[in-house]
Motif scaffolding. Structure first.
Motif, PDB file in Angstrom:
ATOM      1  N   ILE A 259       0.663  -1.429  -0.047  1.00 13.59           N
ATOM      2  CA  ILE A 259       0.000  -0.182  -0.030  1.00 13.59           C
ATOM      3  C   ILE A 259       1.007   1.328  -0.223  1.00 13.59           C
ATOM      4  CG2 ILE A 259      -1.828   1.166   1.214  1.00 13.59           C
ATOM      5  CD1 ILE A 259      -2.923  -1.496   2.274  1.00 13.59           C
ATOM      6  N   ALA A 260       1.922   1.354   0.706  1.00 12.99           N
ATOM      7  CA  ALA A 260       2.939   2.369   0.894  1.00 12.99           C
ATOM      8  C   ALA A 260       3.373   2.584  -0.483  1.00 12.99           C
ATOM      9  CB  ALA A 260       3.891   2.316   1.817  1.00 12.99           C
ATOM     10  N   LYS A 261       3.847   1.705  -1.067  1.00 10.72           N
ATOM     11  CA  LYS A 261       4.357   1.843  -2.431  1.00 10.72           C
ATOM     12  C   LYS A 261       3.649   2.672  -3.451  1.00 10.72           C
ATOM     13  CE  LYS A 261       6.926  -0.715  -6.173  1.00 10.72           C
ATOM     14  NZ  LYS A 261       7.329  -2.061  -6.726  1.00 10.72           N
ATOM     15  N   ARG A 262       2.144   2.202  -3.517  1.00 15.39           N
ATOM     16  CA  ARG A 262       1.246   2.918  -4.258  1.00 15.39           C
ATOM     17  C   ARG A 262       1.007   4.326  -4.012  1.00 15.39           C
ATOM     18  NH1 ARG A 262      -1.472  -0.136  -7.974  1.00 15.39           N
ATOM     19  NH2 ARG A 262      -3.434   1.356  -7.563  1.00 15.39           N
ATOM     20  N   SER A 263       0.899   4.800  -2.486  1.00 16.44           N
ATOM     21  CA  SER A 263       0.648   6.156  -2.232  1.00 16.44           C
ATOM     22  C   SER A 263       1.898   7.059  -2.176  1.00 16.44           C
ATOM     23  CB  SER A 263       0.127   5.745  -0.673  1.00 16.44           C
ATOM     24  OG  SER A 263       1.159   5.558   0.139  1.00 16.44           O
ATOM     25  N   GLN A 264       3.098   6.479  -2.202  1.00 13.03           N
ATOM     26  CA  GLN A 264       4.117   7.380  -2.221  1.00 13.03           C
ATOM     27  C   GLN A 264       4.098   8.396  -3.149  1.00 13.03           C
ATOM     28  OE1 GLN A 264       6.104   8.379   0.069  1.00 13.03           O
ATOM     29  NE2 GLN A 264       7.514   9.822  -1.247  1.00 13.03           N
ATOM     30  N   PRO A 265       3.906   7.984  -4.492  1.00 10.69           N
ATOM     31  CA  PRO A 265       3.834   9.040  -5.667  1.00 10.69           C
ATOM     32  C   PRO A 265       2.757   9.836  -5.574  1.00 10.69           C
ATOM     33  CG  PRO A 265       4.231   6.766  -6.560  1.00 10.69           C
ATOM     34  CD  PRO A 265       3.953   6.681  -5.132  1.00 10.69           C
ATOM     35  N   GLN A 266       1.690   9.642  -5.007  1.00 14.07           N
ATOM     36  CA  GLN A 266       0.579  10.468  -4.728  1.00 14.07           C
ATOM     37  C   GLN A 266       0.993  11.621  -3.591  1.00 14.07           C
ATOM     38  OE1 GLN A 266      -1.832  10.164  -6.877  1.00 14.07           O
ATOM     39  NE2 GLN A 266      -0.991   8.281  -7.566  1.00 14.07           N
ATOM     40  N   PHE A 267       1.766  11.189  -2.549  1.00 13.45           N
ATOM     41  CA  PHE A 267       2.296  12.488  -1.687  1.00 13.45           C
ATOM     42  C   PHE A 267       2.915  13.127  -2.463  1.00 13.45           C
ATOM     43  CE2 PHE A 267       0.755   9.648   1.436  1.00 13.45           C
ATOM     44  CZ  PHE A 267       0.199  10.303   2.461  1.00 13.45           C
ATOM     45  N   VAL A 268       3.968  12.790  -3.371  1.00 19.21           N
ATOM     46  CA  VAL A 268       4.863  13.707  -4.121  1.00 19.21           C
ATOM     47  C   VAL A 268       4.085  14.674  -5.007  1.00 19.21           C
ATOM     48  CG1 VAL A 268       6.669  13.759  -5.785  1.00 19.21           C
ATOM     49  CG2 VAL A 268       6.556  12.004  -4.020  1.00 19.21           C
ATOM     50  N   GLN A 269       3.033  14.246  -5.535  1.00 20.31           N
ATOM     51  CA  GLN A 269       2.356  15.034  -6.493  1.00 20.31           C
ATOM     52  C   GLN A 269       1.411  15.956  -5.592  1.00 20.31           C
ATOM     53  OE1 GLN A 269       1.639  15.416  -9.617  1.00 20.31           O
ATOM     54  NE2 GLN A 269       3.187  13.770 -10.380  1.00 20.31           N
ATOM     55  N   GLN A 270       0.999  15.749  -4.298  1.00 19.65           N
ATOM     56  CA  GLN A 270       0.250  16.424  -3.543  1.00 19.65           C
ATOM     57  C   GLN A 270       0.826  17.706  -3.239  1.00 19.65           C
ATOM     58  OE1 GLN A 270      -1.089  14.589   0.184  1.00 19.65           O
ATOM     59  NE2 GLN A 270      -1.348  16.416   1.265  1.00 19.65           N
ATOM     60  N   TRP A 271       2.168  17.538  -2.885  1.00 24.28           N
ATOM     61  CA  TRP A 271       2.816  18.755  -2.383  1.00 24.28           C
ATOM     62  C   TRP A 271       3.669  19.551  -3.623  1.00 24.28           C
ATOM     63  CZ3 TRP A 271       2.121  20.579   1.992  1.00 24.28           C
ATOM     64  CH2 TRP A 271       1.983  19.761   3.082  1.00 24.28           C
ATOM     65  N   ALA A 272       3.787  18.791  -4.739  1.00 28.31           N
ATOM     66  CA  ALA A 272       4.178  19.776  -5.954  1.00 28.31           C
ATOM     67  C   ALA A 272       2.835  20.641  -6.243  1.00 28.31           C
ATOM     68  CB  ALA A 272       4.406  18.625  -7.152  1.00 28.31           C
ATOM     69  N   TRP A 273       1.705  20.089  -6.322  1.00 24.18           N
ATOM     70  CA  TRP A 273       0.352  20.756  -6.683  1.00 24.18           C
ATOM     71  C   TRP A 273       0.029  21.906  -5.641  1.00 24.18           C
ATOM     72  CZ3 TRP A 273      -1.194  21.769 -11.205  1.00 24.18           C
ATOM     73  CH2 TRP A 273      -0.928  20.509 -12.388  1.00 24.18           C
ATOM     74  N   THR A 274       0.442  21.582  -4.340  1.00 22.51           N
ATOM     75  CA  THR A 274       0.303  22.605  -3.325  1.00 22.51           C
ATOM     76  C   THR A 274       1.075  23.794  -3.580  1.00 22.51           C
ATOM     77  OG1 THR A 274      -0.229  21.081  -1.805  1.00 22.51           O
ATOM     78  CG2 THR A 274       0.629  23.211  -0.760  1.00 22.51           C
ATOM     79  N   GLY A 275       2.336  23.507  -4.170  1.00 24.52           N
ATOM     80  CA  GLY A 275       3.240  24.352  -4.612  1.00 24.52           C
ATOM     81  C   GLY A 275       2.672  25.478  -5.687  1.00 24.52           C
ATOM     82  N   LYS A 276       2.140  24.737  -6.815  1.00 26.23           N
ATOM     83  CA  LYS A 276       1.763  25.285  -8.089  1.00 26.23           C
ATOM     84  C   LYS A 276       0.483  26.112  -7.658  1.00 26.23           C
ATOM     85  CE  LYS A 276       3.267  21.868 -11.241  1.00 26.23           C
ATOM     86  NZ  LYS A 276       2.993  21.035 -12.034  1.00 26.23           N
ATOM     87  N   LEU A 277      -0.542  25.588  -6.726  1.00 27.43           N
ATOM     88  CA  LEU A 277      -1.584  26.385  -6.522  1.00 27.43           C
ATOM     89  C   LEU A 277      -1.357  27.509  -5.632  1.00 27.43           C
ATOM     90  CD1 LEU A 277      -4.630  26.419  -6.314  1.00 27.43           C
ATOM     91  CD2 LEU A 277      -4.650  25.071  -4.281  1.00 27.43           C
ATOM     92  N   ASN A 278      -0.461  27.719  -4.804  1.00 26.25           N
ATOM     93  CA  ASN A 278       0.029  28.556  -3.955  1.00 26.25           C
ATOM     94  C   ASN A 278       0.689  29.902  -4.902  1.00 26.25           C
ATOM     95  OD1 ASN A 278      -0.823  27.556  -1.361  1.00 26.25           O
ATOM     96  ND2 ASN A 278       1.425  26.845  -0.782  1.00 26.25           N
ATOM     97  N   ALA A 279       1.457  29.223  -5.790  1.00 25.17           N
ATOM     98  CA  ALA A 279       2.015  30.355  -6.693  1.00 25.17           C
ATOM     99  C   ALA A 279       1.007  30.904  -7.580  1.00 25.17           C
ATOM    100  CB  ALA A 279       3.108  29.552  -7.708  1.00 25.17           C
ATOM    101  N   HIS A 280      -0.064  30.178  -7.956  1.00 27.00           N
ATOM    102  CA  HIS A 280      -0.972  30.852  -8.907  1.00 27.00           C
ATOM    103  C   HIS A 280      -1.833  31.981  -7.827  1.00 27.00           C
ATOM    104  CE1 HIS A 280      -4.416  31.570 -11.447  1.00 27.00           C
ATOM    105  NE2 HIS A 280      -5.191  31.046 -10.395  1.00 27.00           N
ATOM    106  N   ILE A 281      -2.234  31.481  -6.753  1.00 30.47           N
ATOM    107  CA  ILE A 281      -2.876  32.255  -5.654  1.00 30.47           C
ATOM    108  C   ILE A 281      -2.202  33.662  -5.390  1.00 30.47           C
ATOM    109  CG2 ILE A 281      -3.767  32.510  -3.599  1.00 30.47           C
ATOM    110  CD1 ILE A 281      -4.489  29.571  -3.510  1.00 30.47           C
ATOM    111  N   GLU A 282      -0.774  33.438  -5.115  1.00 30.45           N
ATOM    112  CA  GLU A 282      -0.136  34.810  -5.003  1.00 30.45           C
ATOM    113  C   GLU A 282       0.010  35.718  -5.977  1.00 30.45           C
ATOM    114  OE1 GLU A 282       3.546  37.252  -4.709  1.00 30.45           O
ATOM    115  OE2 GLU A 282       3.149  35.772  -6.152  1.00 30.45           O
TER     116      GLU A 282
END
Length: 663
Positions: A259-282
């Motif tokens: 399960i951890a092997k399948r969830s890890q890439p999603q956590f990477v994407q989660q924080w990458a998109w957090t940065g992109k969203l913050n950049a757009h909002i700012e």
């Protein structure tokens, strides 16, 4: 003397991209490549090294806390045995004489054909028929259990306190390292990094690392120690049941790892998109007025919705997939509980175990599987924290500006302000030429105006003087000293800079004017304000020089903000003055006043003036006309008009446009 630098640390330089400057695109984000989980985790652990003494104490306290907690079920099992034996002795009192010993009772029961009950009675510790429950002994055991659990609580509380201290100290150092790193990064890094993305790394990601370490560090130590302690007690009580309990462990590990092997890439994407969203909002918040004026609210909302949806999808997948770990392991734990209960009941009936030992073993089986489940459920926190840590490490590993010389040169005193470009070449991108073999000299006290079309390299020239960028070849000298032989602080302390983009920080007007001079007196501040025509509008404000403003400048206009930055440069009293469209935001009347102030400010100083309005540089000593990174003309205003070249064409087109009739 302190430099007054109004340059915002983001966005491409005004010289590019036409002039070869870097584009305003974001740097590669972690979601676009696989995460080095193990390497980043090892590096995150090394960050904790300065706290090793506290962590050793945390480990010692964890051992004590876990030992007390592990002893509890066994002691409670003894209490259960006292209760059970008392109840059985009272029951046997109805069929056997009071005072019959345990051995006699077993013999009598076997003689009457009750072998199963006899086996159970034989497995008890002590039993006297008719004696009932020994409440004195039971009370003593329960007091010991209470003391053990209180000790476990106190040790655990102290362990948590030390863990919090170690984690917060570590995160404090990490924030300090990030702040220091930002000061060592070249301007090119900020040119390529969206501000919202950078802020996300500095705030959200570091906070997530702190939360991860806080929630997993102490719990991980406790869980591992609990597994080891409980496993030892289980083998002590019943090796057979211990083996039965261990059968399900490999299955739990396989499930958690898959399960951890399948969830890890999603956590990477989660924080990458957090940065992109913050950049757009700012970006949209900073440019809210322009977004509204040009009617781009719908497009901005669509971009937000798209990135928000991507963040939602990645976050949902990360949390959902990792969240399956605990119920899956709970299912395995329940199967394990069922097997132990059945086998334990059979062993009590056969007299090979006491009921209290079975009860204790069931509690231990729960204690054994619970920390394993906790460790597995910590996988989502750990993966999320490591993904954030890698983003912070990417910032910390970014290429820094070249270090200052170990033995820096000293400028001759007093500084005269002679600036010379000697065969200077520079390009933002290796394959896009910008400035090639440029040679020019600004003599002390001269006002050098730099004009030319957008992207010609005017601001780039100033950035090279300030060493915001390093030249590729050739050199720039100040009073004959190569600027690369000076420390950046020593170089910039001789310069005052006023840019087209104003920058004010949250504070009073007086504090903003005195930003470049430590210890400036109120009289000096007012003198600079009067000379630059700031005093006249400051005195109309209710709080005068104590009026609080910020970069948004809600209480002052754009032109007044520009005047404040000019007053700041005036107070700094630099040897070299750099004005990049310094009067672009003021009205015509104010521009005349500012020009008089600038004339006084430029007296005796070497000044570089970048201007698009050619009327503001007529009195410059030397005018440099730049095209495609090269100086194509050089001379005074009258000389260049007489020559009829590029400057004359710029001048005529500007004033022709101003006087052309409108159909």
């Amino acid at each position: 003397m302190s430099a007054t630098t109004d340059k915002r640390p983001a966005g491409p330089p005004p010289g590019g991209p036409r002039g070869g400057g870097p584009m305003g695109h974001g740097m590669g984000m972690p979601g676009q490549k696989s995460l080095d989980f193990r390497g980043s985790l090892r590096r995150l652990l090394t960050v904790l090294r300065p706290e090793r003494v506290r962590l050793v104490l945390v480990l010692v306290l964890g051992v004590g806390s876990v030992a007390a907690a592990v002893a509890g079920p066994k002691l409670l099992g003894n209490a259960t045995n006292v209760l059970f034996e008392g109840i059985v002795s009272r029951q046997l009192g109805g069929v056997l004489p009071a005072g019959t010993t345990q051995a006699q009772a077993v013999e009598a029961l076997r003689a009457s054909g009750q072998d199963t009950i006899a086996d159970m009675v034989s497995g008890m510790h002590t039993l006297t028929v008719g004696s009932g429950v020994d409440f004195t002994r039971l009370g003593e055991i329960l007091l010991v259990v209470l003391a053990v659990y209180v000790a476990a609580f106190l040790l655990g509380w102290l362990q948590g306190r030390l863990t919090a201290r170690a984690v917060q100290n570590t995160v404090k150092r990490m924030r300090t390292h990030v702040e220091e790193k930002l000061g060592r990064l070249p301007l090119s890094y900020f040119d390529r990094q969206p501000r919202g993305e950078l802020l996300s790394r500095v705030t959200n990601d570091i906070d997530n690392v702190a939360q991860t370490m806080q929630q997993t560090l102490s719990q991980l130590i406790t869980s591992v120690l609990t597994v080891l302690g409980v496993l030892g007690m289980m083998f002590w009580i019943s090796p057979l049941l211990a083996v039965v309990a261990l059968v399900t462990v490999p299955l739990s590990v396989v499930i958690a790892a898959a399960i951890a092997k399948r969830s890890q890439p999603q956590f990477v994407q989660q924080w990458a998109w957090t940065g992109k969203l913050n950049a757009h909002i700012e970006e949209m918040f900073t440019g809210h007025a322009l977004v509204t004026v040009f009617g781009r609210q719908r497009q901005a909302a669509e971009t937000f919705a798209e990135r928000n949806e991507q963040l939602y999808q990645s976050s949902f997948k990360a949390q959902f997939i990792s969240g399956i770990i605990q119920p899956a392991l709970g299912f395995v734990s329940n199967i394990n509980y069922l097997i132990i209960a059945v086998v334990g009941g059979l062993r009590v009936a056969s007299g090979t175990m006491t009921l209290g030992d079975v009860q204790a073993f069931i509690q231990y089986s729960r204690q054994f599987t619970q920390p394993i489940t906790q460790i597995a459920s910590m996988a989502n926190l750990l993966q999320s924290g490591v993904a954030s840590a890698e983003r912070v490490f990417e910032l910390l590993d970014a290429d820094e500006q070249s270090p200052d010389p170990a033995a820096p040169a000293a400028l001759p005193q007093p500084v005269r302000g002679r600036v010379a470009f000697e065969d200077v070449s520079f390009r933002y991108e290796p394959d896009v030429p910008l400035i090639e073999d440029l040679s020019v000299v600004a003599e002390p006290g001269q006002t050098v105006a730099i004009v030319g079309p957008t992207g010609a390299g005017k601001t780039t020239l100033v950035n090279l003087i300030m060493r915001f960028y390093e030249v590729d070849s050739g050199r720039i000298t100040l009073d004959g000293v190569d600027t690369r032989e000076l420390t950046r602080d020593a170089l910039r302390s001789q310069m005052g800079m006023v840019l087209q983009d104003t920058w004010l920080y949250e504070g009073t007007i007086a504090e903003n004017i005195a930003y470049g001079v430590d210890g400036a007196t109120h009289e000096q501040i007012v003198e600079a304000a009067v000379a630059t025509h700031v005093d006249r509008f400051v005195r109309t404000l209710p709080d005068g020089y104590d009026t609080v403003i910020d970069d948004e400048g809600g209480t002052v206009s754009a032109g007044e903000k520009q005047l404040l930055t000019i007053a700041r440069a005036f107070l700094a009293d630099p040897a070299i003055l750099i004005l990049d469209e310094a009067t672009s935001s003021v009205d015509t009347r104010t521009e005349v006043l500012v020009q008089h102030a600038m004339n006084a400010l430029r007296a005796g100083r070497t000044s570089f003036v970048i201007a698009h309005r050619l009327s503001t540089i007529r009195d410059a000593d030397v005018i440099l006309v730049m095209e495609h990174g090269r100086i194509v003309e050089k001379g005074s205003h009258d000389e260049l008009l007489t020559a009829g070249g590029a400057y004359a064409r710029l001048y005529e087109s500007q004033f022709a446009a101003a006087t052309a009739p409108v159909d």
